[in-house]
Design a protein around this motif. Sequence first.
Motif, PDB file in Angstrom:
ATOM      1  N   GLN A   1    -109.004  53.111  36.298  1.00 47.22           N
ATOM      2  CA  GLN A   1    -108.753  53.462  34.897  1.00 47.22           C
ATOM      3  C   GLN A   1    -109.518  52.449  34.063  1.00 47.22           C
ATOM      4  OE1 GLN A   1    -104.639  54.142  33.966  1.00 47.22           O
ATOM      5  NE2 GLN A   1    -104.941  53.739  31.800  1.00 47.22           N
TER       6      GLN A   1
ATOM      7  N   VAL B   1    -105.072  51.176  38.716  1.00 48.15           N
ATOM      8  CA  VAL B   1    -103.618  51.332  38.577  1.00 48.15           C
ATOM      9  C   VAL B   1    -103.087  51.957  39.858  1.00 48.15           C
ATOM     10  CG1 VAL B   1    -103.518  51.415  36.065  1.00 48.15           C
ATOM     11  CG2 VAL B   1    -103.887  53.518  37.332  1.00 48.15           C
ATOM     12  N   TYR B   2    -101.918  51.523  40.255  1.00 47.78           N
ATOM     13  CA  TYR B   2    -101.329  51.933  41.523  1.00 47.78           C
ATOM     14  C   TYR B   2    -100.088  52.777  41.297  1.00 47.78           C
ATOM     15  CZ  TYR B   2    -104.456  48.525  43.523  1.00 47.78           C
ATOM     16  OH  TYR B   2    -105.586  47.842  43.887  1.00 47.78           O
ATOM     17  N   THR B   3     -99.851  53.705  42.233  1.00 45.63           N
ATOM     18  CA  THR B   3     -98.649  54.535  42.237  1.00 45.63           C
ATOM     19  C   THR B   3     -98.172  54.685  43.677  1.00 45.63           C
ATOM     20  OG1 THR B   3     -99.981  56.540  42.383  1.00 45.63           O
ATOM     21  CG2 THR B   3     -99.242  55.912  40.194  1.00 45.63           C
TER      22      THR B   3
ATOM     23  N   GLU C   1    -109.831  48.633  35.288  1.00 43.41           N
ATOM     24  CA  GLU C   1    -108.686  48.273  36.122  1.00 43.41           C
ATOM     25  C   GLU C   1    -108.404  49.354  37.157  1.00 43.41           C
ATOM     26  OE1 GLU C   1    -105.670  47.999  33.122  1.00 43.41           O
ATOM     27  OE2 GLU C   1    -105.954  45.834  32.959  1.00 43.41           O
TER      28      GLU C   1
ATOM     29  N   GLU D   1     -96.948  53.923  36.957  1.00 42.33           N
ATOM     30  CA  GLU D   1     -98.173  53.228  37.352  1.00 42.33           C
ATOM     31  C   GLU D   1     -98.164  51.776  36.878  1.00 42.33           C
ATOM     32  OE1 GLU D   1    -101.534  56.665  37.069  1.00 42.33           O
ATOM     33  OE2 GLU D   1    -101.128  55.531  35.245  1.00 42.33           O
ATOM     34  N   CYS D   2     -98.955  50.963  37.571  1.00 43.10           N
ATOM     35  CA  CYS D   2     -99.050  49.555  37.186  1.00 43.10           C
ATOM     36  C   CYS D   2    -100.349  48.973  37.731  1.00 43.10           C
ATOM     37  CB  CYS D   2     -97.858  48.809  37.758  1.00 43.10           C
ATOM     38  SG  CYS D   2     -97.683  47.137  37.126  1.00 43.10           S
ATOM     39  N   ASN D   3    -100.891  47.977  37.033  1.00 42.86           N
ATOM     40  CA  ASN D   3    -102.095  47.296  37.515  1.00 42.86           C
ATOM     41  C   ASN D   3    -101.727  45.929  38.096  1.00 42.86           C
ATOM     42  OD1 ASN D   3    -101.919  45.359  35.468  1.00 42.86           O
ATOM     43  ND2 ASN D   3    -103.173  46.558  34.088  1.00 42.86           N
TER      44      ASN D   3
END
Length: 91
Positions: free
Chosen positions: A68, A73-75, A71, A33-35
């Motif tokens: 989250q 978060v993307y996957t 923020e 995951e990442c923002n």
Amino acid sequence: MTNVSKFNEHAELLKALAHPTRLCIVDGLMGGECNVTHMQACLEIPQSTVSQHLAILRSKGIIEGRRQGTEVVYTVVNEKAKKIVSLLLED
């Protein structure tokens, strides 16, 4: 006669991935995951540009975002996209 809609779906997926920044985003998200803030820092492009690319990937069902705290978060959720990017970026 072949089912043209199947080819249309594949073509739309390829169009969404057919940009260096979007390929980079998908490749990076395959590791977890990442923002947007982290992506922006890694890609060294404005947040608005990252958000535009994320919107395209989201609209094609390649990625999903979840809140989250404050923020998102993307996957990567599209297995075909994962396979395509892995194949393209093989060394």
